[in-house]
Structure formats: C-alpha cells, structure tokens
Scaffold this motif. Sequence first.
Motif, PDB file in Angstrom:
ATOM      1  N   THR A  19       0.828  -1.209   0.000  1.00 56.81           N
ATOM      2  CA  THR A  19       0.000   0.000   0.000  1.00 56.81           C
ATOM      3  C   THR A  19       0.862   1.259   0.000  1.00 56.81           C
ATOM      4  O   THR A  19       0.516   2.245  -0.646  1.00 56.81           O
ATOM      5  N   VAL A  20       1.990   1.222   0.692  1.00 57.96           N
ATOM      6  CA  VAL A  20       2.908   2.369   0.666  1.00 57.96           C
ATOM      7  C   VAL A  20       3.420   2.584  -0.763  1.00 57.96           C
ATOM      8  O   VAL A  20       3.508   3.724  -1.234  1.00 57.96           O
ATOM      9  N   LEU A  21       3.721   1.500  -1.461  1.00 54.87           N
ATOM     10  CA  LEU A  21       4.156   1.605  -2.857  1.00 54.87           C
ATOM     11  C   LEU A  21       3.066   2.223  -3.726  1.00 54.87           C
ATOM     12  O   LEU A  21       3.339   3.131  -4.523  1.00 54.87           O
ATOM     13  N   VAL A  22       1.840   1.767  -3.558  1.00 57.27           N
ATOM     14  CA  VAL A  22       0.726   2.337  -4.330  1.00 57.27           C
ATOM     15  C   VAL A  22       0.584   3.826  -4.001  1.00 57.27           C
ATOM     16  O   VAL A  22       0.377   4.652  -4.897  1.00 57.27           O
ATOM     17  N   TYR A  23       0.724   4.180  -2.732  1.00 61.58           N
ATOM     18  CA  TYR A  23       0.654   5.580  -2.300  1.00 61.58           C
ATOM     19  C   TYR A  23       1.690   6.408  -3.068  1.00 61.58           C
ATOM     20  O   TYR A  23       1.368   7.472  -3.616  1.00 61.58           O
ATOM     21  N   CYS A  24       2.932   5.919  -3.113  1.00 66.50           N
ATOM     22  CA  CYS A  24       3.995   6.638  -3.825  1.00 66.50           C
ATOM     23  C   CYS A  24       3.674   6.767  -5.312  1.00 66.50           C
ATOM     24  O   CYS A  24       3.887   7.828  -5.905  1.00 66.50           O
ATOM     25  N   LEU A  25       3.151   5.706  -5.909  1.00 66.35           N
ATOM     26  CA  LEU A  25       2.840   5.748  -7.339  1.00 66.35           C
ATOM     27  C   LEU A  25       1.700   6.711  -7.646  1.00 66.35           C
ATOM     28  O   LEU A  25       1.701   7.353  -8.703  1.00 66.35           O
ATOM     29  N   VAL A  26       0.755   6.840  -6.728  1.00 70.82           N
ATOM     30  CA  VAL A  26      -0.302   7.846  -6.912  1.00 70.82           C
ATOM     31  C   VAL A  26       0.329   9.228  -6.976  1.00 70.82           C
ATOM     32  O   VAL A  26      -0.034  10.052  -7.820  1.00 70.82           O
ATOM     33  N   LEU A  27       1.319   9.481  -6.116  1.00 68.13           N
ATOM     34  CA  LEU A  27       1.981  10.791  -6.116  1.00 68.13           C
ATOM     35  C   LEU A  27       2.861  11.002  -7.340  1.00 68.13           C
ATOM     36  O   LEU A  27       3.077  12.138  -7.747  1.00 68.13           O
ATOM     37  N   VAL A  28       3.361   9.926  -7.927  1.00 72.15           N
ATOM     38  CA  VAL A  28       4.108  10.058  -9.181  1.00 72.15           C
ATOM     39  C   VAL A  28       3.157  10.505 -10.284  1.00 72.15           C
ATOM     40  O   VAL A  28       3.470  11.390 -11.083  1.00 72.15           O
ATOM     41  N   ILE A  29       1.976   9.910 -10.313  1.00 73.25           N
ATOM     42  CA  ILE A  29       0.988  10.228 -11.349  1.00 73.25           C
ATOM     43  C   ILE A  29       0.350  11.598 -11.119  1.00 73.25           C
ATOM     44  O   ILE A  29       0.157  12.368 -12.058  1.00 73.25           O
ATOM     45  N   ALA A  30       0.027  11.900  -9.872  1.00 69.41           N
ATOM     46  CA  ALA A  30      -0.654  13.155  -9.525  1.00 69.41           C
ATOM     47  C   ALA A  30       0.037  13.776  -8.304  1.00 69.41           C
ATOM     48  O   ALA A  30      -0.427  13.617  -7.173  1.00 69.41           O
ATOM     49  N   PRO A  31       1.160  14.477  -8.518  1.00 78.69           N
ATOM     50  CA  PRO A  31       1.982  14.957  -7.409  1.00 78.69           C
ATOM     51  C   PRO A  31       1.286  15.881  -6.413  1.00 78.69           C
ATOM     52  O   PRO A  31       1.660  15.906  -5.251  1.00 78.69           O
TER      53      PRO A  31
END
Length: 134
Positions: A39-51
């Motif tokens: 889930t932490v990884l998904v959280y980071c990837l969300v911020l990559v897509i929508a900072p």
Amino acid sequence: MRARLLPLAAAFGVLLAGLGARAALDGDPAKYSGVALYTVLVYCLVLVIAPGTRPWITAAIALGFSWAVEFFQLTPVPARLAGNALARLVLGSTFNPPDLLWYAAGAAVAFGAHLLARRTRPVLGTGRVHEDRQ
C-alpha cells in the motif's frame, strides 16, 4: 519534474524494502510487512501520477486500490495467474482477511510520512524550512 522524482525514488526504495523483507524475514513478519509496504508503494505511485494530491486523498486511493486487489483474490483469476511472478507480486493469489488491516496500516504510515514531509520541506536555496499549514 522534482515533484514526481521524490515519490518515484520513494517508490523504488519501498519496492526494495518489500522485496528485502520477503527475502530476509520468515512467516507472518515477512507476509504482513510486504502487505503494508504494498500500500505504501501504491501511495507513492499515486503521487508520481498526480503529485499535488492531498495526503488524505492519496491514502484513500492507495487503500481502496489495495483492498480492491485483495477482494479480487476472491475470484479465480489471480490464482490462475499465480504462475507468473509479476502477476503474483501485483495481484497475490488468495484472499486473506488480516491483509485488509495491514493495508490500512501501510496507508496510515504513508499518510503520516507525507504529512511530515509537507510540514518540514526545505525552501530551496534559502537554508530555511517551509512550514506548510494545510
């Protein structure tokens, strides 16, 4: 671009930590640390897509995605794909109710880290710290 590089670097670090935990630990500690870090990884990837996404929204998206993947395991599809290592890492294979709690723990840790980072981010070139009161 910098706004995407930080979460991308964090995602890479989280991925390495998750794979390392699975390799170095045994039993429940290995499993549940991997689940939370997913889930932490998904959280980071969300911020990559929508900072610019707010921390609570990012946490909700990461948790919702993780829970959706877990509930998807109630279908036969992930078990059929479990022979593929990448599919097994992304989708898992069998539903495990305690995972839902560990996904929430991962979202909470990522949320807290994101809030802390936003409050103490340095103002580039000034040597000062910007206090973000949002």
